[in-house]
Design a protein around this motif. Structure first.
Motif, PDB file in Angstrom:
ATOM      1  N   VAL A  19      -7.208  -0.392   1.648  1.00 54.04           N
ATOM      2  CA  VAL A  19      -7.652  -0.044   3.504  1.00 54.04           C
ATOM      3  C   VAL A  19      -8.529   0.400   3.893  1.00 54.04           C
ATOM      4  CG1 VAL A  19      -6.531   0.318   5.637  1.00 54.04           C
ATOM      5  CG2 VAL A  19      -5.065  -1.139   3.397  1.00 54.04           C
ATOM      6  N   ALA A  20      -8.993   2.018   3.432  1.00 52.18           N
ATOM      7  CA  ALA A  20      -9.480   3.160   3.337  1.00 52.18           C
ATOM      8  C   ALA A  20     -10.653   3.093   2.892  1.00 52.18           C
ATOM      9  CB  ALA A  20      -9.196   4.417   2.461  1.00 52.18           C
ATOM     10  N   GLU A  21     -10.839   1.940   2.004  1.00 50.85           N
ATOM     11  CA  GLU A  21     -12.769   1.434   1.291  1.00 50.85           C
ATOM     12  C   GLU A  21     -13.190   0.424   2.618  1.00 50.85           C
ATOM     13  OE1 GLU A  21     -12.180   0.834  -2.647  1.00 50.85           O
ATOM     14  OE2 GLU A  21     -11.308   2.848  -3.431  1.00 50.85           O
ATOM     15  N   GLY A  22     -12.314   0.087   3.108  1.00 54.06           N
ATOM     16  CA  GLY A  22     -12.936  -0.992   4.100  1.00 54.06           C
ATOM     17  C   GLY A  22     -12.497  -2.394   4.159  1.00 54.06           C
ATOM     18  N   TYR A  23     -11.301  -2.656   2.912  1.00 55.92           N
ATOM     19  CA  TYR A  23     -10.768  -4.431   2.534  1.00 55.92           C
ATOM     20  C   TYR A  23     -10.105  -4.503   3.407  1.00 55.92           C
ATOM     21  CZ  TYR A  23     -13.333  -3.796  -1.545  1.00 55.92           C
ATOM     22  OH  TYR A  23     -13.916  -3.681  -3.261  1.00 55.92           O
ATOM     23  N   ARG A  24      -9.815  -5.403   4.338  1.00 60.11           N
ATOM     24  CA  ARG A  24      -9.132  -6.067   5.084  1.00 60.11           C
ATOM     25  C   ARG A  24      -7.547  -6.856   3.968  1.00 60.11           C
ATOM     26  NH1 ARG A  24     -12.614  -8.121   8.735  1.00 60.11           N
ATOM     27  NH2 ARG A  24     -11.125 -10.083   8.442  1.00 60.11           N
ATOM     28  N   LEU A  26       2.361   1.550  -5.039  1.00 58.91           N
ATOM     29  CA  LEU A  26       1.478   0.186  -4.717  1.00 58.91           C
ATOM     30  C   LEU A  26       0.692   0.568  -3.186  1.00 58.91           C
ATOM     31  CD1 LEU A  26       3.463  -2.751  -6.404  1.00 58.91           C
ATOM     32  CD2 LEU A  26       1.399  -2.093  -7.188  1.00 58.91           C
ATOM     33  N   ASP A  27       2.081   1.184  -2.390  1.00 61.23           N
ATOM     34  CA  ASP A  27       1.477   1.398  -1.240  1.00 61.23           C
ATOM     35  C   ASP A  27       0.992   1.821  -1.416  1.00 61.23           C
ATOM     36  OD1 ASP A  27       3.276  -0.317  -0.067  1.00 61.23           O
ATOM     37  OD2 ASP A  27       4.626   1.434   0.030  1.00 61.23           O
TER      38      ASP A  27
END
Length: 135
Positions: free
Chosen positions: A81-86, A73-74
């Motif tokens: 996060v690397a794809e731009g999701y926050r 899951l981590d």
């Protein structure tokens, strides 16, 4: 009211009559059941799990499985996060999904009322209003 009928109208096995006398009402009688299994036979659940499908794991194995799942899951979070999701956007998306579902439920209710008044089905109304069945 007979002397055997309790004053409260209850069907308990022991009750008082209007005169205060205790009367044993007895258990309800069932007709003889020819051809049925004895009530003393053991219960066999149809939903019983097959013993071969039940595997016992030790607490250590369970902890290791949970640690492995946590790492997975981590890694998935890191990828997102690397794809731009926050992470902060998650709450906003959940709120928007709740609002969407509430609006959709209201629309379904309205379609149901319209269909009932017109004497038709909601399926027929979908076509009338240009909606897809999977909407």
């Amino acid at each position: 009211m007979s002397s055997e009928q309790p004053s409260c109208g209850a069907t308990r096995s022991c009750c008082s009559t209007p005169g205060g006398r205790r009367v044993n009402m007895g258990a309800p009688r069932r007709p003889p059941s020819a051809g049925f299994k004895s009530v003393t036979s053991s219960f066999k659940s149809p939903a019983r799990a097959d013993a071969s499908q039940c595997t016992k794991i030790t607490p250590e194995e369970e902890v290791n499985n949970l640690k492995r799942r946590l790492k997975e899951l981590d890694a998935e979070i890191d990828t997102l996060v690397a794809e731009g999701y926050r992470l902060e956007e998650l709450g906003q998306h959940i709120d928007l999904l709740h609002e969407y579902n509430d609006i959709k439920d209201i629309g379904q209710t309205l379609l149901g009322h319209i269909a009932a008044r017109r004497g038709t089905t909601t399926r027929e109304l979908y076509g009338h209003f240009g909606l897809e069945l999977n909407d």
